[in-house]
Design a protein around this motif. Structure first.
Motif: not given
Length: 428
Positions: A59-83
């Motif tokens: 890891e170039a920086e720290e654990i969770g440095f990218g989007g994994s440490g900055r996002n809203v924290g919604l654990v969604n099912a599926g992708l953004w698009v419809m089935p």
């Protein structure tokens, strides 16, 4: 991180400390080298280590440095698009494979949290997709229809019932997904890292890979600090934070800025009616608004935009107006922290699976749905490397990276467009 309070904001303030790591010094030999310590890389590391594989995460920086440490924290099912879009784009077999895998993605996340006792404010209480106007309501009716057709526990709330669940009358309805929930995203990344290390994976932070060369059956990776790794496999798990080493990945990802702002903890009286079930929420607008509570009762409001010198005052003022329109009782609540990062977008809103060389794999482009897919796809990559499944069993087609048309212009448009939109009246 990096002495920047706007990189991770509340999440860095409230997350448990990360496991102790350091830069790589010298040389290591492993079965698999993983570049990037976000959800995909950490999940792959955990599941590979549990299967007895030697793993080094770089890891170039720290654990969770990218989007994994900055996002809203919604654990969604599926992708953004419809089935139905997935089925038409990926075909019946692979489309259903993705729908099943990612439909159960939140359960995979929450099961890992329970198994490894990860302290990350997990709330598996569902999410609310909130309709703005009649058009938004019609969109949610179609989503309900498509998800229910494949047996998903998703149902639409009409205006009055939605108002009770949200604690606001600002919306014309809401789609409830009982599979989903919320977490403290940086805490989850750190917990995955600790679990992977306990299973035997090595994680090196402050370790930027600057070269990768193939020699026989091995890959030789070198770092900016002069260290090296020899590995039979490489997983590139850098997504929106991909650097120059694999430029083809960066060229197909359009980076979309997204910010969050958090209030102080709300009073117990307010918390009786505002999102009383601790369900994370977002609306149907193109430049969307997300809102949720953390475990301490802070209201976290987010939208598209960068909190840089130009955007920060505009987005901050918009946040004040938007919060007051959704929850008039919070009109005097100040934001105590604010932060932002990048979402990796693709041209069709679907993730990409690539083979970047012999035994070099990547999955990227989560389009704002990184928690469940990153966790699940990291596990799937581990299964592939361990020989438990074949390439034909993967949930995504293997494709070549293809540069996104006018990528730089689109990124500039997203940043400028969010400022223009938020400079006007709040949209609710």
């Amino acid at each position: 991180m990096k002495n920047d309070p706007r990189s991770h904001g509340l999440w860095e303030q409230s997350a448990p400390p990360p496991p102790a790591t350091s830069p790589l010094r010298g040389h290591v030999d492993v079965d698999v080298a993983i570049v990037g310590a976000g959800y995909t890389g950490l999940s792959a590391a955990l599941h590979l280590a549990e299967q007895g594989r030697g793993v080094a995460v770089l890891e170039a920086e720290e654990i969770g440095f990218g989007g994994s440490g900055r996002n809203v924290g919604l654990v969604n099912a599926g992708l953004w698009v419809m089935p139905n879009y997935l089925l038409s784009t990926l075909g019946h077999e692979m489309g259903h494979r993705v729908l099943d895998l990612l439909g159960n993605g939140p359960r995979t996340v929450f099961d890992l949290i329970a198994k490894h006792d990860i302290s990350c404010e997990a709330e598996p209480t569902g999410t609310l997709h909130c309709a703005v106007g009649q058009k938004g309501l019609e969109n949610l009716r179609e989503r309900e229809c498509q998800w229910q057709a494949i047996g998903a526990p998703v149902h639409l709330l009409e205006r009055d019932e939605a108002a009770v669940r949200i604690g606001s009358s600002a919306f014309s309805g809401a789609l409830v997904d009982d599979r989903a929930g919320t977490i403290q995203p940086l805490a989850y990344a750190r917990g995955l890292a600790a679990a992977a290390m306990k299973a035997g994976a090595q994680i090196y932070t402050g370790t930027r890979v600057n070269a990768a060369q193939r020699a026989g059956e091995w890959w030789h990776l070198s770092t900016v600090g002069g260290a090296s790794v020899r590995a039979r496999w490489i997983i590139v798990a850098t997504n929106a934070y991909t650097g120059d080493l694999w430029p083809e990945l960066r060229s197909e990802i359009v980076n979309l800025p997204y910010f969050n702002m958090a209030t102080r903890p709300l009073s117990p009286e307010l918390l009786k009616t505002i999102l009383p079930y601790k369900q994370g929420a977002w609306d149907t607008q193109k430049i969307l608004t997300s809102f949720r509570l953390d475990q301490a009762g802070r209201m976290i409001l987010g939208s598209i935009g960068a909190l840089d010198r130009v955007g920060q005052p505009v987005h901050h003022a918009w946040g004040r107006r938007a919060l007051a329109r959704i929850y008039p009782e919070l009109k005097d609540e100040a934001f105590e922290s604010e932060w932002y990062g990048m979402i990796g977008m693709t041209s069709d809103a679907l993730p990409r699976l690539h083979k970047l060389g012999t035994n070099v794999l990547s999955i990227s482009g989560y389009n704002g749905r990184g928690i469940s897919p990153g966790t699940v796809f990291g596990k799937t990559l581990a299964q592939l490397i361990c020989g438990q499944i074949g390439m034909a069993d993967m949930p995504l087609p293997l494709t070549r990276a293809k540069a996104a048309p006018a990528r730089a212009a689109r990124e500039a448009f997203f940043a400028a467009g969010s400022i223009i939109s938020h400079a006007g009246a709040a949209r609710l």
